[in-house]
Design an enzyme around this catalytic site. Structure first.
Site, PDB file in Angstrom:
ATOM      1  N   THR B  28       0.874  -1.026  -0.245  1.00 13.91           N
ATOM      2  CA  THR B  28      -0.302   0.317  -0.213  1.00 13.91           C
ATOM      3  C   THR B  28       1.144   1.380   0.021  1.00 13.91           C
ATOM      4  OG1 THR B  28      -1.542  -1.503   1.448  1.00 13.91           O
ATOM      5  CG2 THR B  28      -2.159   1.529   1.781  1.00 13.91           C
ATOM      6  N   LYS B 140       4.105  -8.926   4.444  1.00 10.58           N
ATOM      7  CA  LYS B 140       2.845  -8.055   4.003  1.00 10.58           C
ATOM      8  C   LYS B 140       2.297  -8.639   3.124  1.00 10.58           C
ATOM      9  CE  LYS B 140       0.751  -3.523   3.447  1.00 10.58           C
ATOM     10  NZ  LYS B 140       0.766  -2.961   4.680  1.00 10.58           N
ATOM     11  N   GLU B 173       2.331  -4.218  17.053  1.00 12.06           N
ATOM     12  CA  GLU B 173       1.919  -3.087  16.786  1.00 12.06           C
ATOM     13  C   GLU B 173       1.221  -2.857  16.486  1.00 12.06           C
ATOM     14  OE1 GLU B 173       3.165  -5.467  12.454  1.00 12.06           O
ATOM     15  OE2 GLU B 173       1.600  -6.779  12.802  1.00 12.06           O
TER      16      GLU B 173
END
Lengths: 277, 277
Positions: B28, B140, B173
């Protein structure tokens, strides 16, 4: 053949959260003589999966109709049902309301040699571990990279299945199957509350064991326990029950309990077909 | 706007392994004045993800061209790149050869209040844990149910982010961001070798800290360490750096190190735009 939200299509929007995040569930069923076997049990597991993933419950009647529509003329095949959270939402945040995507697809039955049922399969231990996650354990969700990586570890067609351990060194299941052992006339299978997928044939085998008065222990299994078993077998909805004749360098006999359970599963499959007519 | 394998389409085959198993990766990126920011760093991470998932490496030149084609006239937006293992294979077994699916899609930039950058955000702790899996940590990938379930825990728009712990109780996170703290003029951030996603802005922040001679410690963080921090902030490629002003009931000041790093990130963004022209 495909039915995507009831239409004969096989293209889905890239914004679907199944494609974006693996945000959904699936079921795989054997189709025999026009019957999707144990459909109600699969719909029950799908319903439980929807609860766990905060998805609306599936419409049983609709799925039963669509399964019937797709499989009516199939002698032997595989039906796959996928349900996703549909499109929308902002990033990981789910859309409101959720409009699920449902896909039914019909596939040829894989051509497995019959000797796998009768004489057993060869297995290996995978290096890829199953991660521990109680919130996702047991359900058949679409986040399947661990299984993909495990299955990529071997290309030898003589090996039919890979066995997977969790981070704690417990043996949990095969890449595509549940695992059972028999030792001293007790049936053992892992709990699947921390990782793994609780299969429909696993449910059936546990019910058959009760009927046979074969004691059941659902517990953690170590590699050592597995290798010292009297009988080992794996299960899923397409293969049924496969005896394990070899794990890495260790050999096993096809056991009598395994064979009895195979007979009971075959009877249950035929009863499913009869009851469906 | 979409580019699916180079064509202006937004429908993908349901047999795509992205849809079937979450078998792929994504990136992204922020788009600013026609530039996809830090594109090479994103392509580098994508390349590393492909290695980890046993996918063929992405074609950088092709992706650069397609990113350019899609973003050339965009003042401010978000570019998403998805790569999957494509269709085929038997069950989890991967196809041979692998013909990846690549999708580039352009989205509006989210309308975040500017006060989030300047005055900080409110966060909470999520109940949903991150599972531990070294083979998937850092990259990811498309198996994102943990993030989806974590993000579903709250609907209060006053809370911008949820913080996630792993099975061992370490803070890892946010649901969509990396986490940093400053304590006694040392910058701390979790290692992400067991779980989590190693973000591109996280990379940049670590590089900026070096330039500022701010000592870095990449280590496990406990909840207590987090709550006793002098400064807390979260990062991702769309939000940049957001100071954290509140975690559950604990308040924090927007710190000077955080502000310095924000300035450096903004400079780096503008340099990206200049160098692109």
């Amino acid at each position: 053949m495909f039915l995507l939200n009831g239409e004969s299509r096989h293209l889905v929007d890239v914004s679907d959260r199944g494609f974006q995040y693996g945000d959904g569930l699936f079921e795989t069923l054997e189709v025999l003589q026009g019957t999707a076997l144990f459909l109600d049990r699969h719909l029950q597991r799908l319903t439980e999966g929807c609860q766990r993933l905060l998805l609306p419950p599936p419409d049983w009647q609709l799925l039963q109709q669509e399964a019937q529509q797709l499989t009516a003329n199939t002698e032997h095949g595989v039906l796959k049902i996928i349900m996703t959270r549909g499109s929308g939402g902002r990033g990981y945040r789910q859309p409101e309301p959720i409009v699920p995507t449902r896909l039914l697809s019909l596939h040829p039955y894989p051509q497995y040699p019959t000797s796998l049922q009768s004489h057993g399969i060869v297995t290996r231990f995978c290096d890829q571990l199953l991660s521990i996650n109680p919130s996702l354990a047991g359900i058949k969700h679409l986040n399947r990279l661990e299984q993909v990586l495990a299955r990529a570890e071997w290309r030898d067609d003589a090996i039919q299945e890979g066995l997977m351990l969790d981070n704690n060194g417990h043996v949990i299941e095969g890449t595509m199957s549940n695992l059972f052992i028999v030792k001293n006339a007790v049936l053992y299978t892992p709990a699947l509350t921390q990782s793994g997928i609780a299969g429909i044939v696993r449910q059936l085998v546990l019910a058959f064991a009760n009927q046979l008065a074969l004691p059941i222990s659902i517990q953690n299994l170590s590699k050592d326990q597995l290798l010292q078993a009297d009988e080992v077998f794996v299960t899923n909805s397409v293969i049924g029950i496969w005896p394990v004749k070899q794990i890495a360098q260790h050999s096993f006999q096809v056991g009598e309990w395994t064979q009895r359970l195979q007979v009971m599963l075959n009877q249950a499959r035929l009863i499913e077909v009869e009851n469906h007519d």
